[in-house]
Motif scaffolding. Structure first.
Motif, mmCIF file in Angstrom:
data_model
loop_
_atom_site.group_PDB
_atom_site.id
_atom_site.type_symbol
_atom_site.label_atom_id
_atom_site.label_comp_id
_atom_site.label_asym_id
_atom_site.label_seq_id
_atom_site.Cartn_x
_atom_site.Cartn_y
_atom_site.Cartn_z
ATOM 1 N N LYS A 116 0.830 -1.209 0.000
ATOM 2 C CA LYS A 116 0.000 0.000 0.000
ATOM 3 C C LYS A 116 0.863 1.256 0.000
ATOM 4 C CE LYS A 116 -3.706 2.191 2.620
ATOM 5 N NZ LYS A 116 -4.500 2.147 3.847
ATOM 6 N N ILE A 117 1.909 1.254 0.792
ATOM 7 C CA ILE A 117 2.768 2.438 0.898
ATOM 8 C C ILE A 117 3.524 2.675 -0.402
ATOM 9 C CG2 ILE A 117 4.806 3.365 2.069
ATOM 10 C CD1 ILE A 117 3.646 2.035 4.626
ATOM 11 N N ILE A 118 4.017 1.617 -1.033
ATOM 12 C CA ILE A 118 4.712 1.767 -2.313
ATOM 13 C C ILE A 118 3.772 2.359 -3.350
ATOM 14 C CG2 ILE A 118 5.741 0.479 -4.232
ATOM 15 C CD1 ILE A 118 7.126 -1.274 -2.092
ATOM 16 N N LYS A 119 2.526 1.886 -3.384
ATOM 17 C CA LYS A 119 1.541 2.437 -4.326
ATOM 18 C C LYS A 119 1.309 3.925 -4.048
ATOM 19 C CE LYS A 119 -0.840 -1.844 -5.303
ATOM 20 N NZ LYS A 119 -2.007 -2.686 -5.037
ATOM 21 N N GLN A 120 1.220 4.297 -2.767
ATOM 22 C CA GLN A 120 1.013 5.699 -2.396
ATOM 23 C C GLN A 120 2.196 6.554 -2.847
ATOM 24 O OE1 GLN A 120 1.171 6.430 1.832
ATOM 25 N NE2 GLN A 120 0.147 8.388 1.657
ATOM 26 N N LEU A 121 3.410 6.064 -2.632
ATOM 27 C CA LEU A 121 4.606 6.825 -3.021
ATOM 28 C C LEU A 121 4.715 6.937 -4.535
ATOM 29 C CD1 LEU A 121 7.150 5.414 -0.394
ATOM 30 C CD2 LEU A 121 5.984 7.638 -0.356
ATOM 31 N N LEU A 122 4.320 5.894 -5.252
ATOM 32 C CA LEU A 122 4.292 5.935 -6.720
ATOM 33 C C LEU A 122 3.264 6.963 -7.206
ATOM 34 C CD1 LEU A 122 4.499 2.122 -7.557
ATOM 35 C CD2 LEU A 122 6.168 3.857 -8.274
ATOM 36 N N THR A 123 2.085 6.966 -6.589
ATOM 37 C CA THR A 123 1.016 7.896 -6.961
ATOM 38 C C THR A 123 1.449 9.339 -6.759
ATOM 39 O OG1 THR A 123 -0.676 6.273 -6.417
ATOM 40 C CG2 THR A 123 -1.372 8.573 -6.480
ATOM 41 N N ARG A 124 2.204 9.596 -5.707
ATOM 42 C CA ARG A 124 2.672 10.957 -5.409
ATOM 43 C C ARG A 124 3.947 11.307 -6.181
ATOM 44 N NH1 ARG A 124 1.533 12.817 0.568
ATOM 45 N NH2 ARG A 124 -0.494 11.889 0.873
ATOM 46 N N SER A 125 4.404 10.384 -7.020
ATOM 47 C CA SER A 125 5.601 10.576 -7.843
ATOM 48 C C SER A 125 6.855 10.826 -7.019
ATOM 49 C CB SER A 125 5.406 11.720 -8.844
ATOM 50 O OG SER A 125 4.335 11.433 -9.704
ATOM 51 N N LEU A 126 6.892 10.285 -5.810
ATOM 52 C CA LEU A 126 8.086 10.401 -4.979
ATOM 53 C C LEU A 126 9.069 9.275 -5.278
ATOM 54 C CD1 LEU A 126 6.373 11.419 -1.639
ATOM 55 C CD2 LEU A 126 7.708 12.884 -3.170
ATOM 56 N N ILE A 127 8.536 8.156 -5.782
ATOM 57 C CA ILE A 127 9.383 7.048 -6.238
ATOM 58 C C ILE A 127 8.899 6.616 -7.617
ATOM 59 C CG2 ILE A 127 9.874 6.226 -3.890
ATOM 60 C CD1 ILE A 127 7.925 3.850 -4.474
ATOM 61 N N ALA A 128 9.758 5.853 -8.295
ATOM 62 C CA ALA A 128 9.406 5.356 -9.629
ATOM 63 C C ALA A 128 10.003 3.973 -9.806
ATOM 64 C CB ALA A 128 9.943 6.296 -10.700
ATOM 65 N N GLU A 129 9.440 3.251 -10.753
ATOM 66 C CA GLU A 129 10.005 1.958 -11.134
ATOM 67 C C GLU A 129 11.209 2.220 -12.016
ATOM 68 O OE1 GLU A 129 6.985 -0.493 -12.909
ATOM 69 O OE2 GLU A 129 5.696 -0.360 -11.130
ATOM 70 N N LEU A 130 12.347 1.645 -11.637
ATOM 71 C CA LEU A 130 13.588 1.879 -12.374
ATOM 72 C C LEU A 130 13.929 0.763 -13.351
ATOM 73 C CD1 LEU A 130 15.841 3.200 -9.464
ATOM 74 C CD2 LEU A 130 14.427 4.516 -11.062
ATOM 75 N N GLY A 131 13.201 -0.339 -13.259
ATOM 76 C CA GLY A 131 13.495 -1.500 -14.085
ATOM 77 C C GLY A 131 13.245 -2.760 -13.284
#
Length: 169
Positions: A116-131
């Motif tokens: 859930k937290i990873i999804k939240q951070l992705l939604t807020r564009s604070l983290i991204a998938e790097l590969g």
């Protein structure tokens, strides 16, 4: 070309996100050194005149931000904005320090499920998938974004690591 700093201030004010020096070079048709001189001049003017805004330089670019001296007043406006939970801040810190990192590695460090937290951070564009990690199952690798750098007020991950090292030592 003589550029009044008011034009630089107006361009930075009108932008919804940080602007790179390269973009400012293009907009004002100036060299990198000339743009940097105008940035330094504007920064000095804002501080000397005790204005409510300041320039912030980060890995994401240059932007106008509210002055730290006005934090209490600005805080009243910002109270309604969503804050990150302690768990989200902890997860973000793990990602920033260990990136690139997989969800399983995050969960191993934190000891709890982090979906859930990873999804939240992705939604807020604070983290991204790097590969993907080159292991069985090819798990997704996560890392921080320019938006994270902007929010943290640092120029780069290396600068953040340096700040952490200085506070630990």
């Amino acid at each position: 070309m003589s550029l009044p700093t008011m034009h630089l201030e107006a361009v930075l004010f009108s932008s919804a996100k940080p602007i790179s020096i390269e973009m400012l070079e293009e907009v004002f048709e100036l060299s990198k050194e000339e743009v940097q001189d105008y940035i330094d001049t504007l920064q000095r003017e804002l501080e000397e005149k005790n204005r409510g805004i300041r320039l912030r330089v980060s890995g994401a670019g240059i932007e106008l931000v509210s002055a730290m001296e006005s934090a209490d007043y600005v805080g009243h406006i910002r109270k309604r904005e969503d804050k990150l939970s302690n768990a989200a801040l902890e997860t973000l810190a793990v990602i920033a320090y260990k990136q690139p990192i997989t969800k399983a590695e995050i969960e191993e460090i934190r000891g709890v499920n982090s979906d859930k937290i990873i999804k939240q951070l992705l939604t807020r564009s604070l983290i991204a998938e790097l590969g993907h990690k080159d292991t069985v199952g090819r798990p997704i690798l996560y890392g921080t974004t320019d938006e994270f750098l902007r929010s943290a007020g640092v120029e780069s991950i290396e600068a953040l690591h340096q700040e952490v090292s200085e506070t630990e030592g």
